[in-house]
Scaffold this active site. Structure first.
Site, PDB file in Angstrom:
ATOM      1  CE  LYS A 167      -4.738   4.123  -6.060  1.00  0.00           C
ATOM      2  NZ  LYS A 167      -5.345   2.808  -5.934  1.00  0.00           N
TER       3      LYS A 167
ATOM      4  CB  CYS B  33      -0.933  -0.001   1.205  1.00  0.00           C
ATOM      5  SG  CYS B  33      -1.795   1.551   1.430  1.00  0.00           S
TER       6      CYS B  33
ATOM      7  CE1 TYR C 230     -10.510  -1.758  -6.044  1.00  0.00           C
ATOM      8  CE2 TYR C 230     -10.761  -4.005  -6.806  1.00  0.00           C
ATOM      9  CZ  TYR C 230     -11.091  -2.997  -5.922  1.00  0.00           C
ATOM     10  OH  TYR C 230     -11.989  -3.232  -4.927  1.00  0.00           O
TER      11      TYR C 230
ATOM     12  CD  GLU D 224      -7.094   2.186  -8.746  1.00  0.00           C
ATOM     13  OE1 GLU D 224      -8.009   2.336  -7.926  1.00  0.00           O
ATOM     14  OE2 GLU D 224      -5.958   1.771  -8.408  1.00  0.00           O
TER      15      GLU D 224
ATOM     16  CB  CYS E 198      -3.189   2.518  -1.604  1.00  0.00           C
ATOM     17  SG  CYS E 198      -3.518   0.802  -1.251  1.00  0.00           S
TER      18      CYS E 198
END
Ligand code: NAP
Length: 452
Positions: free
Chosen positions: A50, A42, A177, A181, A47
């Site tokens: 990103k 993450c 995802y 993304e 995450c």
């Protein structure tokens, strides 16, 4: 028996770090091994970077809009090396915070790979061994390359945060995802982006209408989506990569990106040898308390293949700590998890899709699609989608799907209402906040479909 540690955690990602900190704060002796950077997927390669890239990619459009609102701005050029340097400095800062917080809690950090030797012993890469009363495996997952000749000419999501330059023309294979993304990010930054999607639509598993809405909007924004198309042949041609798809489409690209899924990092950990059961992709089988078939070994987060989301891994870590160290047996709660997909436009989603809801029970579908005020003013055509699925029998809201600006922020609050068991009547008796986009949630009066 005396153990070196009360708890040994393998993996310094979101879930492992939370469980380690909470347990050490209780006064227990905790060790944690991390073979790469503290913070895990993450923080280091998921995450967080990103989302910062999503922010970076949104400015071109915002500047365009600012002009229409009367501002005298000129876009200039995007400086990729500047952004990446800044991004890496931010990740260093966050990694250090994770490390410091563990140390402050009293966790002993081992910056090495650890594998399991027996039900209570781990061995580190330097050959030292430690015993622990409980072992928590929180090693996460990794992106996978499909089994196709020359697949190694492509890169994976982990590599996208360190590209030497912004690619001019890229192909993304896979439309989960991650693929979707990154398609939005690089399209927003100015790259020419194509996607090969082997099925008929992007984002399998999400609400059909929402998937279609996002797919159409991404194409309108310039992403070339080739559906029913998987790569068949890949060749290096000069500086470029030539790819031929199963629908006959062939093209050359500067960069090929695989976004074809992730597998758990269980290889070589010694789990199966100890009697820990693994699923087909290597996911660790656990019960509702995250306990494996070997009672002293627990597993949380992506490595269990349950719900692969950071906040879920964190909550799994909290439930593990409650169960094992607080004498309060706490099962993981994976029901009604709100989540956001940072596509452009973004999606916030919770609960059942329309397809799942009508399979489960008679359902009323409320939906509206409209042009938001802020972008209508500048001539924008993109519509926002609000969709609510309601049980005909109980009036309970079974699912909500939002596509458009701020959808991720909105779904967080909707999550609270749905966790409390909100009904459509509860939404209806709540006063609207005007003028906002979110007011649609409390003003949808007539169902668009009655799925008896
Ligand atoms: P994913 O959701 O499993 O999507 C993989 C995509 O690759 C699918 O479109 C799949 O097609 C396609 N694919 C798989 N094998 C292929 C092949 N051999 N050739 C062509 N296409 C192929 O995986 P992901 O996008 O890597 O995401 C992994 C996990 O990370 C997700 O489960 C999610 O929980 C998590 N994640 C969450 C967020 C967020 O919360 N915003 C962001 C990123 C990641 P089919 O649909 O036809 O199978």
């Amino acid at each position: 028996m005396n153990f070196d540690y009360d708890l040994f955690v393998i993996g310094g990602g979101s879930g492992g770090v939370r469980a380690a900190r909470l347990t050490a704060q209780d006064g227990h002796k905790v060790g944690l091994a991390e073979q790469s950077r503290m913070g895990g997927t993450c923080v280091i390669r998921g995450c967080v970077p990103k989302k910062l890239m999503v922010f970076a990619s949104g400015y071109a459009e915002l500047m365009q809009q600012a002009k229409e609102y009367g501002w005298d701005v000129s876009n200039g050029k995007f400086d990729w090396p500047h952004f990446i340097t800044h991004l890496n400095a931010e990740l260093d800062r966050l990694e250090q915070i994770y490390r410091t917080n563990l140390q402050k809690a009293g966790v002993t950090i081992h910056d090495q790979r650890a594998v399991l030797m027996d039900a209570h012993t781990v061995e580190l890469a330097d050959g030292t061994t430690y015993t622990a009363k409980h072992i928590l495996v929180a090693v996460g997952g990794h992106p996978i390359l499909p089994d196709i000749k020359n697949a190694d000419l492509g890169v994976m999501s982990d590599d996208l945060f360190n590209l030497p330059e912004l690619p001019k023309k890229m192909l993304i294979v896979g439309a989960g995802y991650i693929g979707c993304e990154f398609a939005g990010i690089f399209n927003g930054l100015g790259s020419e982006v194509s996607m090969f999607v082997r099925s008929a639509q992007i984002l399998r598993g999400f609400d059909e209408e929402a998937r279609g809405h996002i797919g159409d909007a991404m194409q309108q924004r310039g992403v070339r989506i080739h559906t029913g198309c998987a790569p068949m042949k890949i060749e290096k041609r000069g500086d470029r990569i030539w790819v031929k798809g199963s629908n006959g489409h062939e093209e050359e690209f500067d960069l090929l990106v695989w976004a074809t899924g992730r597998n758990p990092n269980t290889g070589g950990l010694g789990l199966a040898e100890l009697g820990v059961e693994l699923e087909r992709r290597g996911e660790i089988c656990v019960d509702e308390y995250s306990q494996t078939a070997v009672p002293s070994i627990y597993a949380i987060g992506d490595v269990t293949g349950r719900v692969e989301l950071t906040p879920v891994a964190i909550r799994d870590g909290v439930a593990f700590h409650q169960t094992v160290f607080q004498g309060n047996k706490t099962p993981v709660d994976h029901a009604l998890v709100p989540t956001a997909i940072f596509t452009q436009p973004e999606m916030g989603t919770i609960g059942l899709t329309e397809e799942e809801a009508c399979e489960q029970e008679p359902t009323l579908v409320y939906a509206t699609a409209f042009r938001p005020m802020q972008t209508t003013f500048v001539g924008g055509e993109e519509r926002m989608l609000f969709k609510m699925l309601v049980s005909k029998k109980t009036d309970k809201v079974l699912g909500i799907h939002i596509v458009g600006p701020g959808a991720g922020e909105m779904i967080q609050f909707i999550g609270i209402a749905l966790k409390m068991g909100a009904t459509k009547a509860d939404f209806d008796r709540t006063c609207a906040v005007h003028p906002t986009m979110a007011e649609e949630l409390v003003t949808m009066t007539h169902p668009v479909r009655d799925l008896a």
